[in-house]
Design a protein around this motif. Structure first.
Motif, PDB file in Angstrom:
ATOM      1  N   GLU A  58      39.110 -30.493 127.568  1.00  0.00           N
ATOM      2  CA  GLU A  58      40.160 -30.191 128.544  1.00  0.00           C
ATOM      3  C   GLU A  58      40.865 -28.983 128.355  1.00  0.00           C
ATOM      4  N   ALA A  59      41.277 -28.700 126.791  1.00  0.00           N
ATOM      5  CA  ALA A  59      42.172 -27.655 126.698  1.00  0.00           C
ATOM      6  C   ALA A  59      41.198 -26.215 126.840  1.00  0.00           C
ATOM      7  N   ARG A  60      39.820 -26.086 126.571  1.00  0.00           N
ATOM      8  CA  ARG A  60      39.267 -24.897 126.827  1.00  0.00           C
ATOM      9  C   ARG A  60      39.010 -24.601 128.284  1.00  0.00           C
ATOM     10  N   HIS A  61      38.826 -25.758 129.141  1.00  0.00           N
ATOM     11  CA  HIS A  61      38.585 -25.404 130.845  1.00  0.00           C
ATOM     12  C   HIS A  61      39.946 -25.141 131.219  1.00  0.00           C
ATOM     13  N   ARG A  62      41.147 -25.629 130.740  1.00  0.00           N
ATOM     14  CA  ARG A  62      42.507 -25.235 131.145  1.00  0.00           C
ATOM     15  C   ARG A  62      42.780 -23.902 130.988  1.00  0.00           C
TER      16      ARG A  62
END
Length: 661
Positions: A58-62
């Protein structure tokens, strides 16, 4: 039965099946009631991120989405949507949709559908479907079907199915099956081959139904067996769990194609392995019927643990048959509490067998409340066993009105025993037409009691054709009376094979009459083998048939086997046979035991045997007991037959002259 010798192993196997089923279910997206399960995640394709945690992903995609990366916007929106964070997902999905991402358009439709904006959701699904999204085409097809627009539903579901979408194929099959379209099976198969468990289950049902469903002819409802004994046939035992009456008129194809049944079993097995509890139940039933009880028990256990009451009930019966009544009761209780009437009946039978009548009645009532008509029937049996006849009639009548054929028969028996033959006849007829063999037999008794032998024979023949032992005996007797020995022999063989001692005796007499007269005895000749007729006499004798016992004794005496003859004569005599007592007396007299012979002749004469009375008269005359001799002569004259009476009269006159000389 070789089943469930190691219950711990069975339980552990059941746990493994359940874990496997859950894992398998996670590998596919299930087609459940709402379309919002069809989230498209095709944007998540980075093979280098397979080992990321969800938080890291999630952090990477955000981070990438904030830089404007289209794929990450779509993937982040899908991730948040799966988590249920609709507010967080919507801006990312709208942003990706605006840039033309079809997966985002589909998932935006899912989000809007969850919020209750069905029409706006359908609009985005249409955009994605036109762009080639199979999940969107599936969702759009479901949307149109829910609104009754079947042509549009079929169009979009077919688009999804033809792209290899399992949910789309299953939904299309469901739509076509609803319309009885033969094309449904093709799409069920397509979905099943992609791992859709419900599709596999329904495909298996379709294959099985095709080869096992009844084939109706223009003249169904033929004749069954019949019995014309002296007593009415009613089910016995208040604890019997009566099976539901099958629908009349159907005839099962005797040679179903094995290949399709084998394929059906394979699909049941696939669905069951993926956690489908009804498929596991069905697979267990197939295996149980085939005698593979251990594996059947494992699948029943798997299904029962998933909440299938019928599987818990079936598992209880397997355990009972294996001798573990305590464990059976546990599973029946679980099934009964979940509303299974058959399990409630089984519990009622269990408590009735233990003499716990009140508890049995409570479970039979529970079965009835669950919609199982056997509950009312078994309550009738319970009340009848306690001589509570009005209550028994009440419950039999309730079950009979609901179509229970054996309850109709039992009700008719009660009415007939109460003297209401006119009231009994319609219930006998209703039960017989529904397939009750006992009712057909009882109709024979009813008409025989009215001296309507022709109609009685029709019902006896019907019962006999269905395998009724006593009915076959009556048909055989009627055929003998009419001189049709071939028909008589055929029916007597059926009845004798079914355990009728009287039929075995009568069959033996038919065969005995065909035997040639024995030639003169030859010194040193080997003893003859027992003939078939003697074997049937012996079968009847072993079942306590007194006339057969006497005949077996006579045949043994003819062979010179006096010990065997003594045994059978004595057994018949002690059971009350006057011929047995007379023949035993003859045998004893020849061996020099005249005193014991006189005892048996006395018993026979007092029971009405004229020849025994004459023998006693002769004995008395030889001993000089003239008055005693005249007493037995008078008895012999009274009893006959004619030649005995004539000899006794001459002897009596001689004794009289001796007394008055």
């Amino acid at each position: 039965m070789v089943f469930m010798g190691d219950r711990a192993t069975l339980l552990e196997t059941g746990r493994f099946v359940q874990r496997h089923a859950r894992n398998a279910a996670d590998e596919i997206i299930e087609a459940v009631g709402a379309v919002d399960a069809a989230v498209d995640t095709t944007a998540e394709t980075d093979a280098d991120t397979e080992n990321e945690t969800e938080t890291e992903s999630e952090a990477r995609h955000r981070r990438a989405a904030e830089r404007g990366d289209l794929a990450s916007m779509s993937a982040l929106g899908a991730l948040l949507l799966r988590r249920g964070d609709l507010d967080g997902a919507e801006p990312f999905l709208r942003g990706a949709t605006a840039e033309g991402d079809r997966a985002a358009a589909n998932n935006l439709g899912v989000l809007l559908h969850q919020r209750g904006y069905a029409e706006e959701a359908a609009g985005w699904w249409r955009v994605a479907a036109v762009a080639g999204s199979a999940p969107a085409a599936h969702a759009l097809g479901r949307h149109h079907r829910e609104r009754g627009d079947e042509p549009a539903a079929e169009y979009w579901l077919r688009q999804a199915a033809e792209q290899g979408h399992a949910l789309g194929a299953y939904a299309l099959a469901d739509l076509l099956e609803h319309r009885s379209d033969v094309g449904a099976e093709r799409w069920l198969r397509a979905a099943a081959e992609q791992g859709h468990r419900e599709a596999a289950y329904r495909l298996a049902l379709a294959l099985e139904r095709r080869v096992t469903e009844p084939v109706r002819g223009p003249h169904d409802g033929g004749r069954g067996p019949h019995d014309t004994g002296s007593r009415l046939r009613v089910p016995v035992g208040a604890g019997a769990v009566a099976p539901a009456a099958p629908a009349p008129g159907g005839v099962t194809d005797p040679t179903p194609p094995k290949s399709e049944l084998t394929e059906a079993e394979q699909w049941f097995r696939q669905a069951a392995a993926r956690g489908h509890r009804r498929a596991a139940l069905h697979l267990g039933a197939i295996l149980e019927k085939r005698g593979e009880l251990k594996e059947a028990g494992r699948w029943y256990l798997s299904s029962a643990k998933e909440g299938e009451a019928k599987a818990a009930c079936a598992l209880g019966f397997l355990l009972r048959d294996a001798g573990d009544q305590e464990s059976a009761a546990v599973w029946w209780l679980r099934a009964a509490q979940d509303g299974d009437g058959n399990a409630a009946n089984a519990l009622g039978a269990l408590h009735a067998a233990r003499g716990e009548q009140q508890t049995a009645e409570r479970w039979y009532r529970a079965a009835m409340d669950a919609g199982d008509v056997n509950g009312a029937y078994n309550l009738g049996l319970l009340c009848a066993a306690q001589d509570r006849i009005p209550q028994a009639e009440q419950w039999y009548r309730r079950a009979a009105y609901a179509g229970h054929r054996e309850a109709a028969n039992a009700l008719a028996v009660l009415l007939l025993q109460a003297g209401d033959a006119n009231g009994a006849e319609p219930w006998f007829s209703k039960a017989a037409e529904a397939g009750s063999v006992d009712a057909a037999f009882n109709l024979g008794i009813l008409h025989a009691g009215r001296d309507d032998d022709r109609t009685a024979l029709v019902w006896y023949e019907r019962a006999a054709a269905a395998g009724h032992t006593e009915a076959a005996l009556q048909v055989g007797i009627a055929a003998l009376r009419d001189g049709d020995e071939r028909t008589a022999e055929r029916h007597l063989r059926c009845a004798a094979g079914g355990g009728s001692a009287e039929a075995a005796f009568r069959l033996a007499t038919v065969l005995d009459a065909r035997r040639p007269e024995p030639g003169p005895a030859v010194l040193g000749a080997p003893r003859e083998e027992k003939s078939e007729c003697e074997e049937w006499y012996e079968r009847a004798a072993q079942q306590g048939h007194r006339r057969a016992q006497v005949r077996v004794g006579m045949l043994a005496a003819g062979r010179g086997d006096l010990a065997e003859a003594d045994r059978w004569y004595r057994e018949a005599a002690e059971a009350g046979s006057r011929n047995g007592a007379f023949n035993l007396g003859l045998l004893l007299a020849r061996e020099g035991s005249e005193r014991e012979a006189a005892l048996w002749w006395t018993r026979a004469a007092r029971a009405g045997h004229g020849r025994a009375a004459l023998r006693l008269a002769l004995l008395a005359a030889r001993r000089g007991e003239l008055t005693e001799g005249r007493h037995w002569c008078a008895r012999a004259v009274e009893l006959g037959p004619a030649e005995v009476a004539e000899r006794a009269a001459r002897l009596s006159e001689a004794l009289h002259q001796e007394l008055t000389a």
